[in-house]
Design an enzyme around this catalytic site. Structure first.
Site, mmCIF file in Angstrom:
data_model
loop_
_atom_site.group_PDB
_atom_site.id
_atom_site.type_symbol
_atom_site.label_atom_id
_atom_site.label_comp_id
_atom_site.label_asym_id
_atom_site.label_seq_id
_atom_site.Cartn_x
_atom_site.Cartn_y
_atom_site.Cartn_z
ATOM 1 C CB SER A 1 -12.958 8.628 -4.149
ATOM 2 O OG SER A 1 -13.592 9.696 -3.459
ATOM 3 C CG ASN B 1 -9.023 18.404 3.983
ATOM 4 O OD1 ASN B 1 -9.490 17.850 2.983
ATOM 5 N ND2 ASN B 1 -8.137 19.394 3.899
ATOM 6 C CB THR C 1 10.383 -28.670 17.183
ATOM 7 O OG1 THR C 1 11.286 -29.766 17.240
ATOM 8 C CG2 THR C 1 9.561 -28.615 18.473
ATOM 9 C CG HIS C 2 13.572 -28.058 13.975
ATOM 10 N ND1 HIS C 2 14.421 -27.009 13.694
ATOM 11 C CD2 HIS C 2 13.582 -28.186 15.322
ATOM 12 C CE1 HIS C 2 14.940 -26.539 14.821
ATOM 13 N NE2 HIS C 2 14.441 -27.236 15.830
ATOM 14 C CB SER D 1 -7.619 -31.989 -10.258
ATOM 15 O OG SER D 1 -7.013 -32.041 -11.532
ATOM 16 C CE LYS E 1 -4.313 -33.418 -5.968
ATOM 17 N NZ LYS E 1 -3.609 -32.424 -6.793
ATOM 18 C CG ASN F 1 -6.517 -30.029 -5.281
ATOM 19 O OD1 ASN F 1 -5.767 -30.945 -4.965
ATOM 20 N ND2 ASN F 1 -6.821 -29.747 -6.536
ATOM 21 C CD GLU G 1 -4.022 -25.223 -2.154
ATOM 22 O OE1 GLU G 1 -3.031 -25.313 -2.876
ATOM 23 O OE2 GLU G 1 -5.109 -25.761 -2.427
ATOM 24 C CE1 TYR H 1 -7.366 14.449 2.366
ATOM 25 C CE2 TYR H 1 -7.023 16.137 0.697
ATOM 26 C CZ TYR H 1 -7.519 14.893 1.061
ATOM 27 O OH TYR H 1 -8.141 14.105 0.136
ATOM 28 C CD GLN I 1 -10.228 10.592 -3.749
ATOM 29 O OE1 GLN I 1 -10.735 11.652 -3.415
ATOM 30 N NE2 GLN I 1 -10.164 10.205 -5.012
ATOM 31 C CE LYS J 1 -11.776 7.871 1.692
ATOM 32 N NZ LYS J 1 -10.426 8.479 1.562
HETATM 33 N N1 ARG Z 1 -12.351 12.235 -1.230
HETATM 34 C C1 ARG Z 1 -11.372 12.888 -0.399
HETATM 35 C C2 ARG Z 1 -10.559 11.852 0.351
HETATM 36 O O1 ARG Z 1 -11.001 10.769 0.450
HETATM 37 C C3 ARG Z 1 -12.061 13.751 0.598
HETATM 38 C C4 ARG Z 1 -11.238 14.881 1.040
HETATM 39 C C5 ARG Z 1 -11.065 15.817 -0.079
HETATM 40 N N2 ARG Z 1 -10.396 17.019 0.324
HETATM 41 C C6 ARG Z 1 -9.876 17.885 -0.529
HETATM 42 N N3 ARG Z 1 -9.271 18.894 -0.044
HETATM 43 N N4 ARG Z 1 -9.940 17.697 -1.820
HETATM 44 O O2 ARG Z 1 -9.484 12.125 0.830
#
Ligand code: ARG
Length: 466
Positions: free
Chosen positions: A27, A113, A158-159, A286, A292, A294, A299, A326, A331, A334
């Site tokens: 990650s 954790n 309204t409406h 466009s 155009k 836009n 949007e 946990y 993970q 994120k």
């Molecule tokens: N990269 C993990 C997360 O974002 C960190 C925690 C990992 N903990 C574990 N017991 N593997 O959740």
């Protein structure tokens, strides 16, 4: 071999993770943006370890210096991120340990954790403040357009049917209220997240004599009196993702507000309304139709609100059915969280810039608001002020509107005799009601679109945003 591939947890393994697993599990490509918070968290944690005697002062100092150097490397792009080290936490710890032997003690009484839960709350605190500042800047743009156009009248709808006249600025100040609620909500989210999870460990705290309150204070998890605020249950603390869900929810609602404002702008800038012109810089053309222009910024704001709702849903679904405490699933919090922050911030900026560049078209606004039928309710109020019960007054004005329609004329062109025949409450001055100046003069009450109220509200917002 396994021992080399995974320095932090490799001890009990015969073989290291497969290349595919490393790619799947990493990650760091995403959570590296937590680095400043991870470093702050580690500095507070090591400071606390020194405070309780689990680190010497010298070790603590070496760790702090090492962390500062790593953060500088990260900021300058020199830091070497390794996929096999999974996440931001292990990348930083590994780099630190290779330079500072004492760093082998940094993870004492800590788990990733509680570390990630703490990092994320630190991130969230900044995110709430940063997003709120961007929304505030958008509010400033709204306020400036509202005060520059304080004499422009348009129909309130309204409406999506023309209903009653309002100042365009009154409509714009409705957006201000929506955006203010978004900012208030972000402040509440930050306040609720203001509890430090650090010291909860993996699930059951630690047997070591740590001082959670000490670390919480260093990280600014404090109440208004400066007293530390720490989470009260180690299992909840590492499993809880409520603050991030609440943030995504605040972003989703801000997105909905942005979308509704964008929709007003899209309608108003269409040839059917022509109330406003949007700035060229936030419109596109466009590729096929040369004429155009836009309203793409609007949007996209409307479209991105769907994405913000999706992020909220992803987070809710992520935790639904997860056993305590946990689980690695977490993970996956994120991408939606970061995306909600990034996209909401962008939307706030683009919304502000689009509004800052919009201009009102006086002619089409005046035309739209010129139909006397928009003051039919004022005529009913006139009858009420002459003692006619409202239901009867409503019926009488309705009959007058229908008569004008049959005669293919405006209601103001009816004769007083016609009016008196419809209801004896009408007097010779009945037509004086059909004056926009009178209509906005008389709507004096708090929250109403009258002239005096508008001046008061513009002043109130100028003060609030100062
Ligand atoms: N990269 C993990 C997360 O974002 C960190 C925690 C990992 N903990 C574990 N017991 N593997 O959740």
């Amino acid at each position: 071999m396994a021992k080399q591939t995974q320095a932090t947890w490799g001890g009990r393994f015969e073989a290291g993770p497969a290349a595919l697993m490393l790619r799947f599990s990493e990650s760091a490509s995403l959570d590296r943006r937590l680095a400043p918070y991870d470093v702050a968290c580690s500095k507070a944690h090591s400071e606390m370890l020194a405070h309780v005697g689990l680190l010497t002062r010298k070790e603590c100092k070496a760790i702090h210096d090492g962390l500062d150097a790593i953060l500088a490397d990260i900021a300058s792009g020199r830091f070497h991120w390794e996929e096999r080290l999974e996440d931001v936490h292990m990348n930083i710890e590994h780099a630190l340990t290779s330079k500072v032997p004492a760093a082998a003690k940094l993870h004492t009484a800590r788990s990733r954790n509680d570390q990630v839960a703490t990092d994320m709350r630190l991130f969230l605190r900044d995110a709430c403040a940063a997003l709120s500042a961007k929304i505030k800047a958008a509010q400033a743009a709204v306020l400036s357009v509202a005060s520059d156009n304080r004499n422009v009248l348009i129909p309130g709808y309204t409406h999506l049917q023309r209903a009653q006249p309002v100042f365009a600025a009154h409509h714009l100040l409705a957006w201000m209220e929506m955006l203010q609620r978004d900012r208030d909500r972000l402040a509440e989210v930050a306040q609720k997240a203001n509890e430090c999870p650090l010291g909860s460990g993996a699930v059951a705290g630690t047997t070591l004599p740590i001082d959670r309150e000490f670390a919480a204070k260093l990280l600014g998890f404090v109440d208004s009196r400066g007293n530390p605020r720490v989470t009260q249950n180690s299992m909840d603390a590492v499993a809880d993702r409520d603050p991030f869900i609440e943030f995504a929810s605040a972003c989703a609602l801000f997105g909905v507000h942005g979308s509704r404002i964008a929709e007003d702008l899209i309608l108003w800038s269409s040839a059917e309304f022509r109330f406003i012109a949007l700035p060229d810089a936030f419109c596109t053309g466009s590729s096929l139709m040369p004429q155009k222009k836009n309203p793409d910024s609007c949007e996209l704001i409307r479209g991105k609100s769907a994405r913000l709702q999706g992020n909220l849903h992803a987070l809710l679904t992520l935790v639904k059915g997860l056993p305590l405490a946990y689980n690695r699933d977490l993970q996956e919090d994120k991408p939606p969280l970061f995306d909600s922050f990034d996209q909401s911030s962008l939307c706030a900026e683009v919304l502000g810039a689009t509004i800052a560049g919009m201009t009102f078209n006086a002619g089409p606004c005046a035309d739209a608001v010129s139909d006397p039928a928009l003051l039919a309710t004022d005529l009913a109020d006139y009858l009420v002020s002459r003692g006619v019960p409202f239901r009867e007054a409503h019926h009488a004005v309705g009959a007058a509107v229908a008569l004008a329609e049959r005669r293919k004329c405006r209601i103001t062109e009816l004769a007083t005799a016609d009016m008196v025949r419809i209801n004896r409450g009408f007097g010779a001055d009945w037509a004086s009601v059909f004056d926009l100046g009178r209509a906005v003069e008389m709507r004096k009450g708090t929250g109403m679109p009258g002239t005096a109220q508008l001046a008061r509200q513009l002043a109130r917002w100028a003060k609030a945003l100062a």
